[in-house]
Design a protein around this motif. Structure first.
Motif, short mmCIF file in Angstrom:
data_model
loop_
_atom_site.label_atom_id
_atom_site.label_comp_id
_atom_site.label_asym_id
_atom_site.label_seq_id
_atom_site.Cartn_x
_atom_site.Cartn_y
_atom_site.Cartn_z
N TRP A 1 14.84 -16.54 -15.23
CA TRP A 1 14.49 -15.14 -15.12
C TRP A 1 13.60 -14.77 -16.29
CZ3 TRP A 1 15.98 -12.23 -19.29
CH2 TRP A 1 17.01 -12.75 -20.07
N ARG A 2 12.85 -13.72 -16.11
CA ARG A 2 11.95 -13.22 -17.14
C ARG A 2 12.02 -11.69 -17.15
NH1 ARG A 2 12.16 -17.83 -18.09
NH2 ARG A 2 10.52 -19.38 -18.07
N ASN B 1 14.50 -7.19 -15.25
CA ASN B 1 14.88 -8.60 -15.24
C ASN B 1 14.52 -9.14 -13.86
OD1 ASN B 1 16.07 -11.08 -15.36
ND2 ASN B 1 18.07 -10.33 -15.98
N PRO C 1 6.82 -11.11 -23.85
CA PRO C 1 6.85 -12.41 -24.54
C PRO C 1 8.26 -12.71 -25.04
CG PRO C 1 5.01 -11.07 -25.31
CD PRO C 1 5.87 -10.19 -24.45
N GLN C 2 8.77 -13.90 -24.69
CA GLN C 2 10.16 -14.24 -25.02
C GLN C 2 10.41 -14.26 -26.52
OE1 GLN C 2 10.69 -17.90 -22.82
NE2 GLN C 2 11.72 -16.79 -21.17
N GLU C 3 9.40 -14.60 -27.29
CA GLU C 3 9.60 -14.68 -28.74
C GLU C 3 9.51 -13.31 -29.42
OE1 GLU C 3 5.35 -14.97 -27.72
OE2 GLU C 3 7.07 -16.10 -27.04
N SER C 4 9.22 -12.26 -28.64
CA SER C 4 9.02 -10.94 -29.23
C SER C 4 10.31 -10.14 -29.41
CB SER C 4 8.04 -10.14 -28.38
OG SER C 4 8.61 -9.81 -27.13
N TYR C 5 11.45 -10.68 -29.00
CA TYR C 5 12.69 -9.92 -29.13
C TYR C 5 13.88 -10.85 -29.29
CZ TYR C 5 13.40 -11.24 -24.25
OH TYR C 5 13.56 -11.95 -23.09
N ALA D 1 17.40 -7.96 -25.76
CA ALA D 1 16.62 -7.33 -24.70
C ALA D 1 16.78 -5.80 -24.69
CB ALA D 1 17.02 -7.89 -23.34
N GLN E 1 4.60 -9.61 -18.39
CA GLN E 1 5.79 -10.30 -18.88
C GLN E 1 5.99 -9.99 -20.36
OE1 GLN E 1 6.04 -14.41 -17.81
NE2 GLN E 1 7.53 -14.86 -19.38
#
Length: 113
Positions: free
Chosen positions: A66-67, A57, A13-17, A20, A11
């Motif tokens: 979604w991830r 996605n 990391p959501q905080e890394s970008y 997208a 996955q």
């Protein structure tokens, strides 16, 4: 083979970008792979070698969430025994990482970084 494919997915990391479209999965940390051949030679691929550049996605089961996931370029192949079931094609990741020489007369393959 498909279980290896799932194990290599990771996955993002959501905080890394923030955007997208700026993600390059080859820079996201992942497992290193080592394949020990019958000859004793070890072939190694890092996440930067076997990762697809663009994340996928994927919808999380049982939710609307979604991830983004980074996935492998290794290709799982469903084959019956004696070749299967744990078969995949090294393909593009191996050919980009290693110079490969095929010796048909002696029925062997050589690899060098």
């Amino acid at each position: 083979a498909r279980s290896l494919h799932k194990l290599l997915a990771r996955q993002v990391p959501q905080e890394s970008y923030a955007d997208a479209s700026s993600i390059d999965c080859r820079t996201i940390a992942g497992q290193d792979l080592e394949f020990e051949l019958e000859t004793g030679v070890t072939i190694a691929l890092g996440a930067e070698d076997y990762s697809r550049p663009t994340p996928f996605n994927i919808t999380v089961p049982s939710s609307n969430a979604w991830r983004l996931f980074c996935r492998s370029l290794l290709l799982p192949v469903d084959m019956p025994a004696p070749l299967g079931p744990k078969v995949f094609i090294w393909g593009e990741p191996m050919l980009r990482r290693y110079y490969t020489v095929y010796d048909l007369a002696r029925q062997r393959v050589g690899f060098t970084p």
